[in-house]
Design a protein around this motif. Structure first.
Motif, short mmCIF file in Angstrom:
data_model
loop_
_atom_site.label_atom_id
_atom_site.label_comp_id
_atom_site.label_asym_id
_atom_site.label_seq_id
_atom_site.Cartn_x
_atom_site.Cartn_y
_atom_site.Cartn_z
N VAL A 291 75.27 21.10 -17.63
CA VAL A 291 74.45 22.48 -17.51
C VAL A 291 73.53 22.13 -16.12
O VAL A 291 72.49 21.06 -16.40
N GLY A 293 70.53 23.59 -13.96
CA GLY A 293 69.63 24.66 -13.82
C GLY A 293 69.17 25.12 -12.39
O GLY A 293 69.22 23.90 -11.52
N LEU A 429 74.86 31.84 -15.46
CA LEU A 429 74.12 32.48 -16.48
C LEU A 429 72.83 32.75 -15.61
O LEU A 429 72.00 31.83 -15.58
N GLN A 445 70.87 30.10 -26.74
CA GLN A 445 70.71 28.83 -26.28
C GLN A 445 71.49 28.14 -26.85
O GLN A 445 72.33 26.69 -26.24
N ILE A 448 75.27 28.11 -25.48
CA ILE A 448 75.29 27.40 -24.21
C ILE A 448 75.55 26.14 -24.46
O ILE A 448 76.27 25.16 -23.71
N VAL A 458 78.25 25.01 -16.59
CA VAL A 458 77.19 25.97 -16.61
C VAL A 458 76.22 25.76 -15.74
O VAL A 458 75.64 24.70 -15.39
N LEU A 460 72.65 27.45 -14.98
CA LEU A 460 71.70 28.37 -15.82
C LEU A 460 70.30 28.82 -14.85
O LEU A 460 69.80 27.74 -14.22
N SER A 462 66.86 30.59 -15.19
CA SER A 462 65.74 31.12 -16.17
C SER A 462 64.21 30.93 -15.51
O SER A 462 63.84 30.08 -14.90
N GLU A 467 62.51 26.74 -21.37
CA GLU A 467 64.26 27.15 -21.57
C GLU A 467 65.10 26.02 -20.37
O GLU A 467 66.07 25.58 -20.84
N LEU A 468 64.57 26.55 -19.24
CA LEU A 468 65.41 25.77 -18.20
C LEU A 468 65.39 24.15 -18.35
O LEU A 468 66.41 23.50 -18.06
N GLY A 471 67.05 23.16 -21.56
CA GLY A 471 68.74 23.52 -21.38
C GLY A 471 69.41 22.89 -20.24
O GLY A 471 70.65 23.03 -20.59
N SER A 472 68.92 22.16 -19.50
CA SER A 472 69.58 21.61 -18.17
C SER A 472 69.69 20.26 -18.26
O SER A 472 68.60 19.21 -18.51
#
Length: 517
Positions: A291, A293, A429, A445, A448, A458, A460, A462, A467-468, A471-472
């Motif tokens: 993922v 970002g 996304l 989340q 993902i 992915v 991402l 955001s 969140e970034l 999630g990354s």
């Protein structure tokens, strides 16, 4: 020192839309001879505030005063007649009409017979536009001019209607550097004439070059207002994004990079993506199960990068490869066939079809794959829809319920299901959790993470820093359509991201100062 006089002000301004509190008791003041920056990320409330100030919307609560008197503008024309002019990011003039007619619309000079004095109008238009660095035949249709020149015509019109307040919404988005400097010269003249200027921009170097004060909005609320000189760039970024500063500061920072060219071969490789005014030599890679970002402020080029990779934005140059195979740029069908799927930022206008059912929305993109000789297999559609409604836990009365009747979170899941049904190799996304409730946000989340574990690449985007970061695996930092840094390993933290954004703004400001006469 006495503060400049208030020209336009709101107190306790509140504006509601169905299900949304767009502005929550906001105070804002534009003063004579002051350039006031209005900043914030998407959804902060900037556009709504401008529309209330200019009569597009009417406030639900709060007071508006203009030149010391209570005011209420029924329409934008009423606000303009009172002396409040607005220059929008998208030029709102008439392309087929001449440059001069656009400049003098509704106030053309007349001769003794009451007819338009075209000779005088053309002479005056030529003189006015020359002051804005625009030397054109004013008898030509406006559409013959470049976008930057059209923007300068819009600016000249706004200023020449005896305005007391000029609101500029992203005025430099289509301007060349020379035109930006001309604009700044005009703004300085407006300041000297005692005109209040409200300046909306995501370009931090511009704010510090031209603005005296700043107001920061976040999620419809006022979070800061005061002299811009008292607010350093890192603090301003933190206020806009809603994150604490931490212990580290921006001084002495360098670009963050990491060795990510080793290991698994990238499933996606975007190289030297370039589009005039929007993208400048952007390169990035995504590996299977990774993922990546995209970090940066509003207007940094995040959405444009995703759209360029997905073929939805034509490029001047650059190339995209998926699993080593080249993809024709500027073609969404070619990107989809290659295995690239984009979940757009605005699901209402670019994603869901509200009047169609959940089943029809999910199957929309995959219909060609589920047909033989032009005939669609209803059984195949039912199987795919059932699979993804269960996997994504889409809450609906059934597959035939209209998607427009679902909650925002479930609409987002329907869009995800549509693109997952295409069995993509890369999923882009763009703000996947915007506008959905906390529970649905956590579910998206989690999904993902599961998709990445299954080997999907992915990208991402955001505006939510937490969140970034959480999630990354890696974050590429953008500013003004260019890559300015990358966070890898232990550097993928909120503080590091804020530093990278602020450092890029500082570097841009230094460059601007070096070339400004």
């Amino acid at each position: 020192m006495t503060a400049p006089a208030e020209v336009l002000a709101v107190r306790g301004l509140t504006k509601r839309f169905p299900g949304v509190l767009a502005l929550d008791s906001v105070d804002f003041t534009a003063r004579a001879g002051e350039v006031h920056a209005l900043v914030g990320e998407n959804g902060a409330g900037k556009s709504t505030l401008i529309k209330v100030l200019t009569g597009v919307y009417h406030p639900d609560e709060g007071d508006l005063t203009y030149r010391g008197e209570p005011a209420a503008f029924a329409t934008p024309l009423a606000a303009q007649a009172a002396g409040i002019s607005t220059i929008y990011q998208e030029v709102n003039l008439i392309p087929l009409m001449s440059v001069a007619r656009n400049l003098f619309m509704d106030r053309e000079p007349k001769n003794r017979l009451g007819l338009i004095d075209f000779r005088r109008m053309h002479t005056e238009a030529t003189r006015i536009l020359r002051d804005y660095g625009v030397g054109v035949d004013v008898r030509r249709p406006l559409r013959d001019l470049g976008v930057g020149a059209q923007q300068m015509v819009a600016l000249a019109r706004a200023v020449s209607v005896d305005a007391r307040v000029v609101i500029m919404d992203e005025p430099t988005s289509s301007l060349e550097p020379r035109e930006v400097q001309t604009l700044f010269g005009v703004i300085r003249r407006l300041r000297e004439q005692g005109i209040a200027v409200v300046y909306v921009s995501h370009r931090m170097e511009e704010l510090y070059a031209i603005c005296d004060a700043v107001t920061v909005l976040r999620d419809g609320r006022l979070v800061h207002t005061g002299p811009l000189a008292d607010t350093d760039r890192l603090t301003l970024v933190s206020l806009m994004l809603g994150r604490e500063l931490g212990e580290v500061r921006a001084e002495g920072m360098t670009k963050f990079t990491g060795d990510h060219e080793t290991g698994t071969e990238p499933v996606l490789r975007a190289e030297h993506l370039t589009r005039r005014h929007e993208l400048h030599d952007i390169s990035l890679t995504i590996r299977p199960g990774e993922v990546v970002g995209l970090g940066g402020l509003l207007g940094s080029g995040r959405t444009e990068t995703a759209k360029a990779i997905a073929g939805a934005l034509p490029l001047g140059s650059g190339k995209v490869t998926v699993a080593g195979a080249p993809v024709r740029t500027g073609s969404t069908p070619a990107a989809i066939r290659a295995g690239i799927s984009l979940l757009p930022e605005d699901r209402k206008s670019e994603g869901i079809v509200p009047g169609l059912s959940v089943r029809e929305n999910i199957a929309l993109a995959a219909l060609p794959q589920m047909s033989r000789f032009g005939l669609v297999s209803e059984a195949a559609i039912d199987k795919v829809v059932e699979t993804f409604m269960k996997r994504l836990q889409i809450k609906a009365s059934g597959p035939h319920q209209k998607v427009g009747e679902l909650s925002g979170g479930n609409q987002q899941k329907v869009l995800l299901a549509r693109w997952l049904a295409m069995q993509p190799k890369v999923l882009l996304l763009d703000e996947p959790t915007r506008g959905i409730d906390v529970g649905a946000k956590a579910e998206v989340q989690k999904l993902i993470d599961e998709l990445a574990e299954d080997g999907l690449g992915v990208l991402l985007i955001s505006s939510d820093v937490e969140e970034l970061i959480e999630g990354s695996d890696r974050v590429v930092v953008l500013r003004d359509g260019a890559v300015v840094g990358e966070l890898t390993g232990d550097d993928v933290t909120e503080d590091r991201l804020l530093q990278a954004i602020a450092a890029a703004a500082e570097e841009a400001a230094d460059t601007t100062e070096a070339v400004t006469p």
